[in-house]
Design an enzyme around this catalytic site. Sequence first.
Site, short mmCIF file in Angstrom:
data_model
loop_
_atom_site.label_atom_id
_atom_site.label_comp_id
_atom_site.label_asym_id
_atom_site.label_seq_id
_atom_site.Cartn_x
_atom_site.Cartn_y
_atom_site.Cartn_z
N LEU A 1 4.10 6.97 19.81
CA LEU A 1 3.21 8.13 19.91
C LEU A 1 1.74 7.71 19.85
CD1 LEU A 1 2.89 11.25 19.91
CD2 LEU A 1 3.01 11.16 17.42
N GLY B 1 -4.48 8.67 16.52
CA GLY B 1 -3.13 9.02 16.14
C GLY B 1 -3.04 10.32 15.36
N GLN C 1 -3.03 -2.09 -13.88
CA GLN C 1 -4.04 -2.20 -14.95
C GLN C 1 -3.37 -2.48 -16.29
OE1 GLN C 1 -7.16 -2.08 -14.05
NE2 GLN C 1 -8.15 -2.19 -16.05
N GLY D 1 -3.44 -9.33 -15.85
CA GLY D 1 -3.37 -10.39 -14.84
C GLY D 1 -2.03 -10.49 -14.15
N GLU E 1 1.97 8.29 9.07
CA GLU E 1 2.61 9.61 9.22
C GLU E 1 1.63 10.75 8.99
OE1 GLU E 1 5.78 10.15 10.27
OE2 GLU E 1 5.97 7.99 10.54
#
Lengths: 388, 112
Positions: free
Chosen positions: A130, A136, A341, A345, A368
Amino acid sequence: MDYQLTEEQQMLVDMVRRFVRTEICPLEDNLDPDAGEIAPEDSERLKEMTKKMGLYGLGIPPEFGGPDVDVTTQTLLSFEMAQHRAGLYNPCYNVFGGAGLAQLYEATDMQKEKYLFPVLRGEKSSFFGLTEPSGGSDPGRAIQTRAVQDGDDWILNGAKIFISGADHADFGILFARTSEDKTRNGVTCFLVDTDMPGFHVRRVVHTLRSTKYATEIQIENLRVPKENILGELNKGFAIANDRLSRYRIPYAAGCIGVAMKAQEMAIDYVKIRETFGGLLASRQAIQWMIVDNEIDIRTSRHVCLEAAGRADRGDDFRTEAAMAKLLGSEAGGRVVDRVMQIHGGYGMTKDLPLERWYREMRIRRIGEGPSEVQRLVMARNIIGGSFH
Amino acid sequence: MSIRLEKPFQALTPENIEPIQGQLGVYQLADAKGEVFYIGYAGGRSLFGLNGELKREMEEQSKGTQFRCEVNMQYISRYEELLMLHKYDFGELPERVLSEYPYKIGVLSPGN
Protein backbone atom coordinates in the site's frame (compact mmCIF):
# COMPACT_ATOMS: atom_id res chain seq x y z
CA MET A 1 -18.67 -3.74 31.45
CA ASP A 2 -17.30 -7.02 32.74
CA TYR A 3 -13.94 -8.24 31.48
CA GLN A 4 -13.87 -11.33 33.66
CA LEU A 5 -12.48 -14.13 31.53
CA THR A 6 -14.68 -17.14 30.92
CA GLU A 7 -13.41 -20.49 32.14
CA GLU A 8 -12.52 -21.46 28.58
CA GLN A 9 -10.72 -18.18 27.92
CA GLN A 10 -8.72 -18.54 31.13
CA MET A 11 -7.76 -22.08 30.17
CA LEU A 12 -6.58 -20.95 26.72
CA VAL A 13 -4.67 -17.99 28.16
CA ASP A 14 -2.93 -20.28 30.68
CA MET A 15 -2.11 -22.80 27.96
CA VAL A 16 -0.56 -20.19 25.65
CA ARG A 17 1.31 -18.53 28.51
CA ARG A 18 2.81 -21.89 29.45
CA PHE A 19 3.67 -22.57 25.80
CA VAL A 20 5.49 -19.25 25.44
CA ARG A 21 7.47 -19.74 28.64
CA THR A 22 8.38 -23.39 28.22
CA GLU A 23 8.73 -23.69 24.43
CA ILE A 24 9.54 -20.27 22.96
CA CYS A 25 11.64 -18.47 25.59
CA PRO A 26 14.18 -21.31 26.04
CA LEU A 27 14.85 -21.33 22.28
CA GLU A 28 15.64 -17.62 22.42
CA ASP A 29 18.37 -18.24 24.96
CA ASN A 30 20.42 -19.71 22.11
CA LEU A 31 19.50 -17.22 19.40
CA ASP A 32 21.03 -13.90 18.51
CA PRO A 33 19.20 -11.17 20.46
CA ASP A 34 17.94 -9.66 17.21
CA ALA A 35 17.01 -12.98 15.59
CA GLY A 36 13.71 -13.14 13.77
CA GLU A 37 13.46 -16.86 13.15
CA ILE A 38 13.86 -20.16 14.94
CA ALA A 39 15.35 -23.27 13.32
CA PRO A 40 12.99 -24.81 10.74
CA GLU A 41 12.85 -28.11 12.66
CA ASP A 42 11.79 -26.27 15.83
CA SER A 43 9.19 -24.38 13.86
CA GLU A 44 7.68 -27.59 12.46
CA ARG A 45 7.73 -29.28 15.88
CA LEU A 46 5.99 -26.34 17.55
CA LYS A 47 3.40 -26.05 14.78
CA GLU A 48 2.43 -29.65 15.47
CA MET A 49 1.97 -28.69 19.10
CA THR A 50 -0.24 -25.70 18.32
CA LYS A 51 -2.30 -27.87 16.00
CA LYS A 52 -2.81 -30.35 18.84
CA MET A 53 -3.77 -27.42 21.07
CA GLY A 54 -6.48 -26.60 18.52
CA LEU A 55 -5.11 -23.08 18.06
CA TYR A 56 -3.31 -23.28 14.72
CA GLY A 57 -4.54 -20.73 12.21
CA LEU A 58 -6.05 -18.26 14.65
CA GLY A 59 -7.82 -15.61 12.63
CA ILE A 60 -8.75 -17.98 9.82
CA PRO A 61 -12.54 -18.13 9.61
CA PRO A 62 -13.93 -21.52 10.70
CA GLU A 63 -15.44 -22.13 7.24
CA PHE A 64 -11.89 -22.04 5.88
CA GLY A 65 -10.56 -24.44 8.48
CA GLY A 66 -9.53 -22.11 11.29
CA PRO A 67 -10.39 -22.65 14.94
CA ASP A 68 -13.61 -20.94 15.93
CA VAL A 69 -12.09 -18.40 18.32
CA ASP A 70 -13.71 -14.99 18.69
CA VAL A 71 -11.83 -11.69 18.41
CA THR A 72 -11.88 -11.09 22.18
CA THR A 73 -10.26 -14.45 22.88
CA GLN A 74 -7.78 -13.94 20.03
CA THR A 75 -6.88 -10.61 21.61
CA LEU A 76 -6.35 -12.20 25.02
CA LEU A 77 -4.08 -14.77 23.36
CA SER A 78 -2.24 -12.05 21.43
CA PHE A 79 -1.33 -10.44 24.77
CA GLU A 80 0.35 -13.72 25.73
CA MET A 81 1.97 -14.55 22.39
CA ALA A 82 3.94 -11.31 22.40
CA GLN A 83 5.61 -11.98 25.74
CA HIS A 84 9.06 -12.96 24.52
CA ARG A 85 12.03 -11.25 22.93
CA ALA A 86 10.86 -11.41 19.31
CA GLY A 87 7.23 -11.21 20.32
CA LEU A 88 6.41 -7.74 19.07
CA TYR A 89 7.02 -8.38 15.39
CA ASN A 90 7.11 -12.15 15.30
CA PRO A 91 4.83 -13.47 18.05
CA CYS A 92 5.75 -17.09 18.77
CA TYR A 93 7.66 -17.12 15.48
CA ASN A 94 4.36 -17.66 13.68
CA VAL A 95 3.95 -21.24 14.93
CA PHE A 96 0.28 -20.47 15.56
CA GLY A 97 -0.08 -19.81 11.83
CA GLY A 98 -2.07 -16.86 10.68
CA ALA A 99 -4.91 -15.66 8.58
CA GLY A 100 -2.67 -14.27 5.85
CA LEU A 101 -4.26 -11.48 3.89
CA ALA A 102 -7.81 -11.24 5.20
CA GLN A 103 -8.92 -9.57 1.95
CA LEU A 104 -8.54 -12.90 0.16
CA TYR A 105 -11.60 -14.30 1.92
CA GLU A 106 -13.60 -11.92 -0.28
CA ALA A 107 -11.78 -12.99 -3.45
CA THR A 108 -13.33 -14.77 -6.45
CA ASP A 109 -13.31 -18.56 -6.46
CA MET A 110 -10.48 -18.58 -8.98
CA GLN A 111 -8.44 -16.16 -6.88
CA LYS A 112 -9.09 -18.22 -3.76
CA GLU A 113 -7.88 -21.34 -5.54
CA LYS A 114 -4.70 -19.68 -6.74
CA TYR A 115 -3.86 -17.49 -3.76
CA LEU A 116 -5.91 -18.06 -0.61
CA PHE A 117 -5.87 -21.85 -0.29
CA PRO A 118 -2.09 -22.21 -0.85
CA VAL A 119 -1.58 -19.59 1.88
CA LEU A 120 -3.83 -21.51 4.27
CA ARG A 121 -1.92 -24.71 3.46
CA GLY A 122 1.33 -22.89 4.25
CA GLU A 123 2.57 -23.25 0.66
CA LYS A 124 2.61 -19.58 -0.32
CA SER A 125 3.38 -16.33 1.43
CA SER A 126 2.19 -12.85 0.60
CA PHE A 127 2.74 -9.13 1.14
CA PHE A 128 0.52 -6.07 1.42
CA GLY A 129 1.66 -3.27 -0.89
CA LEU A 130 0.00 0.00 0.00
CA THR A 131 2.50 2.64 1.19
CA GLU A 132 4.44 4.61 -1.42
CA PRO A 133 7.37 7.04 -1.26
CA SER A 134 4.77 9.81 -1.62
CA GLY A 135 3.23 8.87 1.73
CA GLY A 136 1.50 6.23 3.76
CA SER A 137 -0.76 8.06 6.18
CA ASP A 138 -3.18 9.15 3.47
CA PRO A 139 -2.76 6.31 1.00
CA GLY A 140 -6.00 7.01 -0.83
CA ARG A 141 -4.55 10.28 -2.10
CA ALA A 142 -0.84 9.50 -1.96
CA ILE A 143 -0.91 6.50 -4.29
CA GLN A 144 0.90 7.37 -7.49
CA THR A 145 1.40 3.87 -8.85
CA ARG A 146 -0.59 3.82 -12.06
CA ALA A 147 -2.45 1.00 -13.75
CA VAL A 148 -3.49 1.49 -17.38
CA GLN A 149 -5.77 -0.94 -19.16
CA ASP A 150 -4.34 -2.71 -22.21
CA GLY A 151 -6.86 -5.14 -23.72
CA ASP A 152 -7.66 -7.72 -21.06
CA ASP A 153 -4.63 -6.76 -18.99
CA TRP A 154 -3.56 -3.86 -16.83
CA ILE A 155 -0.05 -2.41 -17.02
CA LEU A 156 1.29 -1.20 -13.66
CA ASN A 157 4.12 1.27 -13.05
CA GLY A 158 5.25 2.80 -9.78
CA ALA A 159 6.97 2.15 -6.47
CA LYS A 160 6.11 0.97 -2.96
CA ILE A 161 8.10 1.37 0.22
CA PHE A 162 8.09 -0.07 3.77
CA ILE A 163 6.63 -3.32 2.46
CA SER A 164 7.34 -6.23 4.81
CA GLY A 165 7.97 -9.66 3.37
CA ALA A 166 7.94 -8.78 -0.33
CA ASP A 167 11.35 -10.41 -0.83
CA HIS A 168 10.06 -13.74 0.52
CA ALA A 169 6.56 -13.56 -0.92
CA ASP A 170 5.07 -15.56 -3.78
CA PHE A 171 2.45 -12.92 -4.42
CA GLY A 172 1.03 -9.77 -2.94
CA ILE A 173 -1.71 -7.20 -3.01
CA LEU A 174 -0.76 -3.99 -4.82
CA PHE A 175 -2.83 -0.85 -4.85
CA ALA A 176 -2.70 1.33 -7.96
CA ARG A 177 -4.53 4.34 -9.34
CA THR A 178 -6.86 3.32 -12.17
CA SER A 179 -8.67 6.56 -12.92
CA GLU A 180 -8.02 10.28 -13.14
CA ASP A 181 -9.76 10.69 -9.79
CA LYS A 182 -7.05 11.86 -7.40
CA THR A 183 -8.91 10.66 -4.31
CA ARG A 184 -9.41 7.26 -2.76
CA ASN A 185 -12.17 6.57 -5.30
CA GLY A 186 -9.71 5.98 -8.11
CA VAL A 187 -7.70 3.17 -6.53
CA THR A 188 -7.87 -0.51 -7.46
CA CYS A 189 -6.41 -3.54 -5.72
CA PHE A 190 -4.42 -6.07 -7.82
CA LEU A 191 -3.12 -9.53 -6.99
CA VAL A 192 0.44 -9.70 -8.27
CA ASP A 193 2.79 -12.67 -8.52
CA THR A 194 6.33 -11.78 -7.53
CA ASP A 195 7.76 -13.75 -10.47
CA MET A 196 5.87 -11.62 -13.00
CA PRO A 197 8.26 -9.69 -15.27
CA GLY A 198 8.49 -6.10 -14.07
CA PHE A 199 8.23 -6.84 -10.35
CA HIS A 200 11.42 -5.90 -8.48
CA VAL A 201 12.34 -5.82 -4.80
CA ARG A 202 15.09 -3.23 -5.03
CA ARG A 203 16.43 -3.08 -1.49
CA VAL A 204 15.98 -3.78 2.19
CA VAL A 205 14.86 -0.66 4.06
CA HIS A 206 16.89 -0.82 7.26
CA THR A 207 15.05 0.55 10.26
CA LEU A 208 15.13 0.23 14.04
CA ARG A 209 14.12 -3.39 13.74
CA SER A 210 15.92 -6.23 12.02
CA THR A 211 13.23 -8.85 12.08
CA LYS A 212 10.46 -8.69 9.48
CA TYR A 213 12.38 -5.93 7.78
CA ALA A 214 10.78 -3.69 5.20
CA THR A 215 11.61 -3.53 1.50
CA GLU A 216 11.28 -1.14 -1.41
CA ILE A 217 9.48 -2.35 -4.52
CA GLN A 218 9.70 -1.03 -8.06
CA ILE A 219 7.07 -1.93 -10.60
CA GLU A 220 8.01 -1.52 -14.25
CA ASN A 221 5.46 -2.30 -16.93
CA LEU A 222 4.06 -5.11 -14.84
CA ARG A 223 1.33 -6.82 -16.88
CA VAL A 224 -1.52 -8.12 -14.73
CA PRO A 225 -4.58 -9.92 -16.12
CA LYS A 226 -7.93 -8.35 -15.29
CA GLU A 227 -8.86 -11.54 -13.41
CA ASN A 228 -6.36 -10.45 -10.79
CA ILE A 229 -8.34 -7.42 -9.71
CA LEU A 230 -9.37 -8.02 -6.12
CA GLY A 231 -12.79 -6.59 -5.42
CA GLU A 232 -14.13 -3.91 -7.73
CA LEU A 233 -12.43 -1.51 -10.09
CA ASN A 234 -11.74 1.87 -8.44
CA LYS A 235 -12.95 0.56 -5.08
CA GLY A 236 -9.69 -0.84 -3.81
CA PHE A 237 -9.34 1.64 -1.02
CA ALA A 238 -12.26 0.11 0.84
CA ILE A 239 -10.25 -3.13 0.88
CA ALA A 240 -7.22 -1.32 2.28
CA ASN A 241 -9.27 0.54 4.85
CA ASP A 242 -11.00 -2.57 6.10
CA ARG A 243 -7.64 -4.23 6.65
CA LEU A 244 -6.22 -1.20 8.43
CA SER A 245 -9.10 -1.12 10.93
CA ARG A 246 -9.11 -4.86 11.60
CA TYR A 247 -5.40 -5.11 12.10
CA ARG A 248 -5.26 -2.34 14.69
CA ILE A 249 -6.61 -4.63 17.45
CA PRO A 250 -3.92 -7.37 17.32
CA TYR A 251 -1.33 -4.67 16.61
CA ALA A 252 -2.28 -2.96 19.87
CA ALA A 253 -2.45 -6.30 21.68
CA GLY A 254 1.16 -7.06 20.75
CA CYS A 255 2.32 -3.78 22.28
CA ILE A 256 0.31 -4.41 25.44
CA GLY A 257 1.61 -7.98 25.74
CA VAL A 258 5.21 -6.77 25.63
CA ALA A 259 4.37 -4.09 28.19
CA MET A 260 2.87 -6.75 30.47
CA LYS A 261 6.03 -8.83 30.23
CA ALA A 262 8.27 -5.81 30.82
CA GLN A 263 6.23 -4.91 33.90
CA GLU A 264 6.61 -8.46 35.20
CA MET A 265 10.38 -8.18 34.73
CA ALA A 266 10.39 -4.86 36.59
CA ILE A 267 8.40 -6.22 39.53
CA ASP A 268 10.73 -9.23 39.82
CA TYR A 269 13.80 -7.01 39.63
CA VAL A 270 12.80 -4.39 42.19
CA LYS A 271 12.27 -7.13 44.75
CA ILE A 272 15.87 -8.31 44.54
CA ARG A 273 17.91 -5.23 43.56
CA GLU A 274 19.28 -3.17 46.44
CA THR A 275 20.50 0.44 46.47
CA PHE A 276 21.69 2.46 49.45
CA GLY A 277 20.84 -0.37 51.80
CA GLY A 278 17.29 -1.00 50.64
CA LEU A 279 15.38 -2.78 47.90
CA LEU A 280 14.38 -0.78 44.83
CA ALA A 281 10.83 -1.86 45.65
CA SER A 282 10.95 0.33 48.76
CA ARG A 283 11.82 3.51 46.81
CA GLN A 284 8.91 5.78 46.06
CA ALA A 285 10.41 6.87 42.72
CA ILE A 286 10.40 3.23 41.63
CA GLN A 287 6.97 2.49 43.08
CA TRP A 288 5.49 5.31 41.06
CA MET A 289 7.04 4.00 37.87
CA ILE A 290 5.55 0.58 38.56
CA VAL A 291 2.15 2.13 39.25
CA ASP A 292 2.30 4.30 36.14
CA ASN A 293 3.12 1.16 34.15
CA GLU A 294 0.11 -0.59 35.61
CA ILE A 295 -2.16 2.33 34.72
CA ASP A 296 -0.81 2.36 31.16
CA ILE A 297 -1.26 -1.39 30.79
CA ARG A 298 -4.74 -1.59 32.26
CA THR A 299 -6.19 1.38 30.38
CA SER A 300 -4.83 0.27 27.01
CA ARG A 301 -5.83 -3.35 27.66
CA HIS A 302 -9.34 -2.24 28.58
CA VAL A 303 -9.83 -0.25 25.37
CA CYS A 304 -8.29 -3.02 23.29
CA LEU A 305 -10.75 -5.54 24.69
CA GLU A 306 -13.60 -3.09 24.16
CA ALA A 307 -12.66 -2.85 20.48
CA ALA A 308 -12.48 -6.65 20.26
CA GLY A 309 -15.85 -7.00 21.96
CA ARG A 310 -17.46 -4.60 19.51
CA ALA A 311 -15.94 -6.51 16.60
CA ASP A 312 -17.38 -9.74 18.02
CA ARG A 313 -20.83 -8.18 18.33
CA GLY A 314 -20.70 -6.88 14.77
CA ASP A 315 -20.73 -3.26 15.95
CA ASP A 316 -18.67 -0.50 14.32
CA PHE A 317 -15.31 -0.73 16.06
CA ARG A 318 -13.25 1.77 14.04
CA THR A 319 -13.06 4.38 16.81
CA GLU A 320 -12.20 1.83 19.49
CA ALA A 321 -9.64 0.08 17.24
CA ALA A 322 -7.93 3.40 16.50
CA MET A 323 -7.98 4.28 20.20
CA ALA A 324 -6.57 0.87 21.13
CA LYS A 325 -3.78 1.22 18.57
CA LEU A 326 -2.87 4.69 19.79
CA LEU A 327 -3.03 3.78 23.48
CA GLY A 328 -1.33 0.40 23.10
CA SER A 329 1.62 1.70 21.10
CA GLU A 330 2.17 4.81 23.22
CA ALA A 331 1.62 3.07 26.56
CA GLY A 332 3.89 0.21 25.46
CA GLY A 333 6.65 2.68 24.69
CA ARG A 334 6.33 4.39 28.05
CA VAL A 335 6.28 1.11 29.97
CA VAL A 336 9.36 -0.31 28.24
CA ASP A 337 11.16 3.01 28.77
CA ARG A 338 10.39 3.00 32.51
CA VAL A 339 11.41 -0.64 32.88
CA MET A 340 14.74 0.13 31.21
CA GLN A 341 15.20 2.97 33.68
CA ILE A 342 14.47 0.63 36.58
CA HIS A 343 17.02 -1.90 35.28
CA GLY A 344 19.71 0.76 34.94
CA GLY A 345 22.72 -0.24 32.83
CA TYR A 346 21.46 -3.79 32.33
CA GLY A 347 18.36 -2.38 30.70
CA MET A 348 20.48 -1.01 27.87
CA THR A 349 22.22 -4.29 27.09
CA LYS A 350 21.39 -7.02 24.65
CA ASP A 351 21.47 -9.42 27.59
CA LEU A 352 17.86 -8.41 28.24
CA PRO A 353 15.06 -8.03 25.66
CA LEU A 354 14.28 -4.48 26.77
CA GLU A 355 16.55 -2.66 24.30
CA ARG A 356 15.04 -4.61 21.40
CA TRP A 357 11.51 -3.87 22.58
CA TYR A 358 12.46 -0.20 23.01
CA ARG A 359 13.62 0.06 19.39
CA GLU A 360 10.76 -1.95 17.97
CA MET A 361 8.11 -0.30 20.11
CA ARG A 362 9.10 3.10 18.71
CA ILE A 363 8.10 1.90 15.26
CA ARG A 364 4.67 0.95 16.55
CA ARG A 365 3.71 4.60 16.99
CA ILE A 366 4.22 5.02 13.25
CA GLY A 367 3.36 1.62 11.72
CA GLU A 368 -0.24 0.84 10.77
CA GLY A 369 -1.02 4.54 10.96
CA PRO A 370 0.72 6.98 13.29
CA SER A 371 -0.91 8.27 16.46
CA GLU A 372 -1.89 11.48 14.67
CA VAL A 373 -3.81 9.54 12.02
CA GLN A 374 -5.53 7.47 14.71
CA ARG A 375 -6.69 10.75 16.25
CA LEU A 376 -7.91 11.88 12.84
CA VAL A 377 -9.87 8.66 12.39
CA MET A 378 -11.42 9.04 15.83
CA ALA A 379 -12.24 12.71 15.28
CA ARG A 380 -13.91 11.86 11.98
CA ASN A 381 -16.01 9.17 13.64
CA ILE A 382 -16.84 11.18 16.76
CA ILE A 383 -17.55 14.58 15.17
CA GLY A 384 -18.48 13.37 11.70
CA GLY A 385 -17.31 14.61 8.31
CA SER A 386 -13.87 14.41 6.77
CA PHE A 387 -12.71 18.05 7.21
CA HIS A 388 -11.29 18.77 3.75
CA MET B 1 24.32 4.92 -2.06
CA SER B 2 25.34 1.44 -3.11
CA ILE B 3 23.76 -1.35 -1.14
CA ARG B 4 26.68 -3.66 -1.92
CA LEU B 5 29.67 -3.88 0.36
CA GLU B 6 32.28 -2.26 -1.88
CA LYS B 7 35.20 -1.39 0.36
CA PRO B 8 38.53 -2.80 -0.78
CA PHE B 9 39.52 -6.13 0.72
CA GLN B 10 42.36 -6.30 3.24
CA ALA B 11 44.54 -9.25 4.15
CA LEU B 12 43.14 -11.13 7.16
CA THR B 13 46.15 -10.42 9.34
CA PRO B 14 46.59 -9.40 13.01
CA GLU B 15 47.76 -5.91 12.07
CA ASN B 16 44.69 -5.30 9.87
CA ILE B 17 42.27 -6.66 12.46
CA GLU B 18 43.77 -4.80 15.40
CA PRO B 19 42.24 -1.35 14.62
CA ILE B 20 38.77 -2.85 14.21
CA GLN B 21 36.75 -2.35 17.35
CA GLY B 22 34.31 -4.61 19.12
CA GLN B 23 31.28 -3.25 17.35
CA LEU B 24 28.32 -5.01 15.81
CA GLY B 25 28.36 -5.45 12.06
CA VAL B 26 28.81 -7.63 9.01
CA TYR B 27 31.83 -8.95 7.16
CA GLN B 28 32.85 -10.81 4.04
CA LEU B 29 35.74 -13.19 3.52
CA ALA B 30 37.33 -13.63 0.10
CA ASP B 31 40.07 -15.76 -1.36
CA ALA B 32 43.28 -14.31 -2.78
CA LYS B 33 41.47 -13.51 -6.05
CA GLY B 34 38.85 -11.49 -4.21
CA GLU B 35 36.03 -14.02 -4.66
CA VAL B 36 33.72 -13.92 -1.65
CA PHE B 37 33.42 -17.33 0.01
CA TYR B 38 31.74 -16.33 3.26
CA ILE B 39 29.42 -13.68 4.65
CA GLY B 40 29.05 -13.40 8.41
CA TYR B 41 28.07 -11.03 11.16
CA ALA B 42 29.12 -10.01 14.63
CA GLY B 43 25.88 -10.01 16.57
CA GLY B 44 24.70 -9.44 20.08
CA ARG B 45 26.27 -12.66 21.34
CA SER B 46 29.69 -12.09 19.73
CA LEU B 47 32.42 -11.56 22.27
CA PHE B 48 34.32 -8.43 21.21
CA GLY B 49 32.13 -7.87 18.14
CA LEU B 50 33.74 -7.62 14.69
CA ASN B 51 37.20 -7.68 16.21
CA GLY B 52 36.50 -10.99 17.94
CA GLU B 53 34.78 -12.59 14.96
CA LEU B 54 37.60 -11.64 12.57
CA LYS B 55 40.24 -12.91 14.98
CA ARG B 56 38.38 -16.21 15.19
CA GLU B 57 38.16 -16.37 11.40
CA MET B 58 41.87 -15.63 11.09
CA GLU B 59 42.70 -18.67 13.20
CA GLU B 60 40.51 -20.90 11.03
CA GLN B 61 41.18 -19.60 7.52
CA SER B 62 44.04 -20.34 5.17
CA LYS B 63 46.77 -17.85 4.34
CA GLY B 64 45.81 -15.37 1.65
CA THR B 65 42.28 -14.89 2.93
CA GLN B 66 41.02 -11.32 2.69
CA PHE B 67 38.22 -9.53 4.50
CA ARG B 68 36.13 -6.40 4.55
CA CYS B 69 33.61 -5.36 7.17
CA GLU B 70 30.98 -2.77 7.98
CA VAL B 71 29.90 -1.56 11.40
CA ASN B 72 26.13 -1.85 11.47
CA MET B 73 23.72 -1.96 14.40
CA GLN B 74 21.11 -3.57 12.17
CA TYR B 75 23.42 -6.47 11.48
CA ILE B 76 20.71 -9.09 10.90
CA SER B 77 18.82 -7.27 8.17
CA ARG B 78 22.11 -6.10 6.62
CA TYR B 79 23.45 -9.67 6.72
CA GLU B 80 20.34 -10.97 4.99
CA GLU B 81 20.59 -8.19 2.43
CA LEU B 82 24.20 -9.15 1.67
CA LEU B 83 23.15 -12.80 1.26
CA MET B 84 20.41 -11.82 -1.18
CA LEU B 85 22.80 -9.59 -3.12
CA HIS B 86 25.34 -12.41 -3.35
CA LYS B 87 22.68 -14.75 -4.66
CA TYR B 88 21.58 -12.13 -7.19
CA ASP B 89 25.14 -11.57 -8.37
CA PHE B 90 26.40 -15.17 -8.35
CA GLY B 91 23.28 -17.34 -8.51
CA GLU B 92 23.87 -19.10 -5.20
CA LEU B 93 25.01 -18.56 -1.65
CA PRO B 94 28.56 -19.34 -0.57
CA GLU B 95 28.87 -23.00 0.44
CA ARG B 96 29.67 -22.36 4.10
CA VAL B 97 26.71 -20.00 4.40
CA LEU B 98 24.45 -22.68 2.94
CA SER B 99 25.48 -25.07 5.69
CA GLU B 100 24.82 -22.46 8.40
CA TYR B 101 21.72 -20.70 7.10
CA PRO B 102 18.70 -23.01 7.13
CA TYR B 103 16.11 -20.38 6.23
CA LYS B 104 14.47 -19.49 2.95
CA ILE B 105 16.43 -16.65 1.43
CA GLY B 106 14.54 -13.69 0.00
CA VAL B 107 14.84 -12.40 -3.56
CA LEU B 108 16.27 -8.99 -4.37
CA SER B 109 16.66 -7.58 -7.86
CA PRO B 110 18.66 -4.45 -7.16
CA GLY B 111 19.98 -3.86 -10.65
CA ASN B 112 23.65 -3.21 -11.22
